[in-house]
Design an enzyme around this catalytic site. Structure first.
Site, PDB file in Angstrom:
ATOM      1  N   ARG A 225       0.833  -1.206   0.000  1.00 63.87           N
ATOM      2  CA  ARG A 225       0.000   0.000   0.000  1.00 63.87           C
ATOM      3  C   ARG A 225       0.876   1.270   0.000  1.00 63.87           C
ATOM      4  O   ARG A 225       0.540   2.270   0.625  1.00 63.87           O
ATOM      5  CB  ARG A 225      -0.950  -0.011   1.209  1.00 63.87           C
ATOM      6  CG  ARG A 225      -2.317   0.624   0.900  1.00 63.87           C
ATOM      7  CD  ARG A 225      -3.233   0.650   2.120  1.00 63.87           C
ATOM      8  NE  ARG A 225      -3.753  -0.664   2.456  1.00 63.87           N
ATOM      9  CZ  ARG A 225      -3.890  -1.124   3.713  1.00 63.87           C
ATOM     10  NH1 ARG A 225      -3.517  -0.392   4.729  1.00 63.87           N
ATOM     11  NH2 ARG A 225      -4.378  -2.313   3.941  1.00 63.87           N
TER      12      ARG A 225
ATOM     13  N   ARG B  40      -3.023   6.800   1.439  1.00 61.38           N
ATOM     14  CA  ARG B  40      -3.521   8.008   2.105  1.00 61.38           C
ATOM     15  C   ARG B  40      -2.539   8.652   3.073  1.00 61.38           C
ATOM     16  O   ARG B  40      -2.780   9.751   3.547  1.00 61.38           O
ATOM     17  CB  ARG B  40      -4.831   7.676   2.844  1.00 61.38           C
ATOM     18  CG  ARG B  40      -6.000   7.486   1.889  1.00 61.38           C
ATOM     19  CD  ARG B  40      -7.279   7.127   2.616  1.00 61.38           C
ATOM     20  NE  ARG B  40      -7.241   5.752   3.121  1.00 61.38           N
ATOM     21  CZ  ARG B  40      -8.205   5.203   3.853  1.00 61.38           C
ATOM     22  NH1 ARG B  40      -9.261   5.926   4.199  1.00 61.38           N
ATOM     23  NH2 ARG B  40      -8.108   3.957   4.251  1.00 61.38           N
TER      24      ARG B  40
ATOM     25  N   ARG C 156      -6.465  11.896  -5.427  1.00 65.20           N
ATOM     26  CA  ARG C 156      -7.746  11.216  -5.179  1.00 65.20           C
ATOM     27  C   ARG C 156      -8.895  12.231  -5.153  1.00 65.20           C
ATOM     28  O   ARG C 156      -9.976  11.963  -5.700  1.00 65.20           O
ATOM     29  CB  ARG C 156      -7.675  10.461  -3.854  1.00 65.20           C
ATOM     30  CG  ARG C 156      -8.965   9.725  -3.512  1.00 65.20           C
ATOM     31  CD  ARG C 156      -8.768   8.782  -2.358  1.00 65.20           C
ATOM     32  NE  ARG C 156     -10.041   8.302  -1.842  1.00 65.20           N
ATOM     33  CZ  ARG C 156     -10.196   7.198  -1.144  1.00 65.20           C
ATOM     34  NH1 ARG C 156      -9.152   6.446  -0.868  1.00 65.20           N
ATOM     35  NH2 ARG C 156     -11.373   6.826  -0.691  1.00 65.20           N
TER      36      ARG C 156
ATOM     37  N   ASP D  67      -7.078  -2.174  -7.141  1.00 65.65           N
ATOM     38  CA  ASP D  67      -7.771  -2.730  -5.982  1.00 65.65           C
ATOM     39  C   ASP D  67      -7.983  -4.216  -6.219  1.00 65.65           C
ATOM     40  O   ASP D  67      -8.135  -4.635  -7.369  1.00 65.65           O
ATOM     41  CB  ASP D  67      -9.120  -2.027  -5.774  1.00 65.65           C
ATOM     42  CG  ASP D  67      -9.723  -2.362  -4.424  1.00 65.65           C
ATOM     43  OD1 ASP D  67     -10.531  -3.320  -4.358  1.00 65.65           O
ATOM     44  OD2 ASP D  67      -9.387  -1.707  -3.429  1.00 65.65           O
TER      45      ASP D  67
ATOM     46  N   TYR E   4     -15.412 -11.301   0.033  1.00 66.34           N
ATOM     47  CA  TYR E   4     -16.149 -10.063  -0.292  1.00 66.34           C
ATOM     48  C   TYR E   4     -17.383 -10.376  -1.135  1.00 66.34           C
ATOM     49  O   TYR E   4     -18.442  -9.770  -0.959  1.00 66.34           O
ATOM     50  CB  TYR E   4     -15.242  -9.104  -1.059  1.00 66.34           C
ATOM     51  CG  TYR E   4     -14.152  -8.485  -0.216  1.00 66.34           C
ATOM     52  CD1 TYR E   4     -14.407  -7.356   0.566  1.00 66.34           C
ATOM     53  CD2 TYR E   4     -12.872  -9.015  -0.206  1.00 66.34           C
ATOM     54  CE1 TYR E   4     -13.406  -6.775   1.328  1.00 66.34           C
ATOM     55  CE2 TYR E   4     -11.855  -8.449   0.561  1.00 66.34           C
ATOM     56  CZ  TYR E   4     -12.138  -7.322   1.332  1.00 66.34           C
ATOM     57  OH  TYR E   4     -11.146  -6.753   2.103  1.00 66.34           O
TER      58      TYR E   4
END
Length: 353
Positions: A27, A31, A40, A77, A154
């Site tokens: 990652r 962020r 973003r 993703d 998921y």
């Protein structure tokens, strides 16, 4: 395929001699970087950021402008595949990823279609190609996918961060239905990763984020078996150059030997296992990737350097180690501490090579 100017990461994965231990961060485009948040915001939402190759390229390169990392990883993703299968992926504010149409019955599972990576996931292949061009062969580019079981979590639960009640009910009550999902996912992941390799990825990684939630027997049947299927089907080389593969099961320390046996080039480790013990257990079969606790990056530069030294010392001398965190970097990490980590790995590891 041209060899990158800095190919330390690729050589370490293949257990070839290196001058220092290479490092990248799971990652790493995320962020914790102000510039990522600006891009973003410009994109408007996370899915647009993923599905716009120019923006995905921009954020992939951002951490490399800040830190002398030894690899880039495609910005995407893991849920691109179930999204392309028509399950209706969306991101709810404060809730994370969700699906409009979770898989709960045999009719929907039978109807599940394996996506064509060049049609249904063209935007990912375009991003891989654009990133390769933009990197100008500085460092290798890693492609990736979620594992069949992690994707299934998921797809069946309809969201992340659950107690796995729906998927484990299916696993024990209707295992044949779960196997149908996993088989289609394995086909999809194999095609997806091979398309990434053809588009320019120089190594690939399978993220089995939720495999560690399974029992000993269930892990082998419902997760490892399908990752083996993928590794068996992966392109081993492109244009005459080897393409290494990494398999990472979070919480998978119990099954290291079994993971090392499926034919991947490297096994990723979370922070709960000693890397020296892991090296003794797997022998010369595979390289190891990991495994600093991401929370160490909330401490001081001195503590970060000490913890890096512990891991390097535990692994010991010789090649076959790619330094990384034991999971993704936290959005709250001070970027200057990530810089300390990269510098510590590069400087402290030379004596081991």
């Amino acid at each position: 395929m041209t060899i990158p100017k800095n190919d330390t990461f690729l050589r370490a994965l293949l257990k070839q001699p290196v001058e220092y231990t290479p490092v990248w961060l799971m990652r790493q485009a995320g962020r914790y970087l102000a510039e990522y948040n600006q891009t973003r915001a410009r994109a408007g939402d996370f899915l647009t950021l993923c599905k716009t190759p120019a923006l995905a390229t921009e954020v992939t390169l951002q951490p490399l402008e800040r830190f002398p990392l030894d690899a880039a990883i495609l910005f995407s993703d893991i849920l691109t595949i179930p999204d392309a299968m028509g399950l209706g992926l969306y991101f709810a504010q404060g809730e994370g990823p969700m699906f409009e149409k979770p898989l709960r019955n045999a009719v929907d599972i039978h109807a599940l279609r394996v996506p064509d990576p060049y049609n249904d996931l063209r935007y990912v292949m375009d991003a891989v190609s654009e990133i390769r061009k933009a990197l100008e062969n500085r460092v290798p580019l890693i492609g990736f996918s979620g594992s069949p079981f992690t994707l299934a979590c998921y797809m069946v639960e309809g969201r992340g961060g659950t107690d796995f009640r729906e998927i484990k009910t299916m696993l024990y009550k209707q295992p044949e239905l779960l196997h149908q999902i996993l088989n289609k996912n394995a086909q999809a992941v194999t095609a997806y990763l091979n398309a990434q390799i053809e588009s320019g990825a120089q190594a690939v990684m399978i993220f089995d984020t939720w495999g560690g939630a399974l029992s000993h027997a269930a892990y082998r049947e419902f997760s490892l078996h399908y990752m083996q299927q993928i590794v068996d089907g992966l392109k081993q080389e492109q244009d005459g150059v080897r393409i290494p593969s990494i398999v990472f099961t979070k919480g998978g320390g119990l099954w290291l030997e079994a993971i090392a046996d499926i034919g991947c080039n490297a096994v990723g480790l979370d922070w709960t296992i000693d890397i020296g013990d892991a090296r003794r257990r797997v022998g010369d079969k595979v390289a190891l990737q990991g495994n600093l606790d991401p929370s160490v990056l909330f401490s001081s530069p001195e503590v970060i350097a000490q913890e890096v030294e512990k891991i390097l010392t535990s692994f010991g001398s010789g090649s076959g180690h790619v330094f990384n965190l034991g999971h993704g970097i936290s959005q709250f990490t001070p970027p200057e501490n990530a810089a300390v980590l990269v510098e510590a790995v590069h400087s402290l590891s030379r004596k081991f090579h």
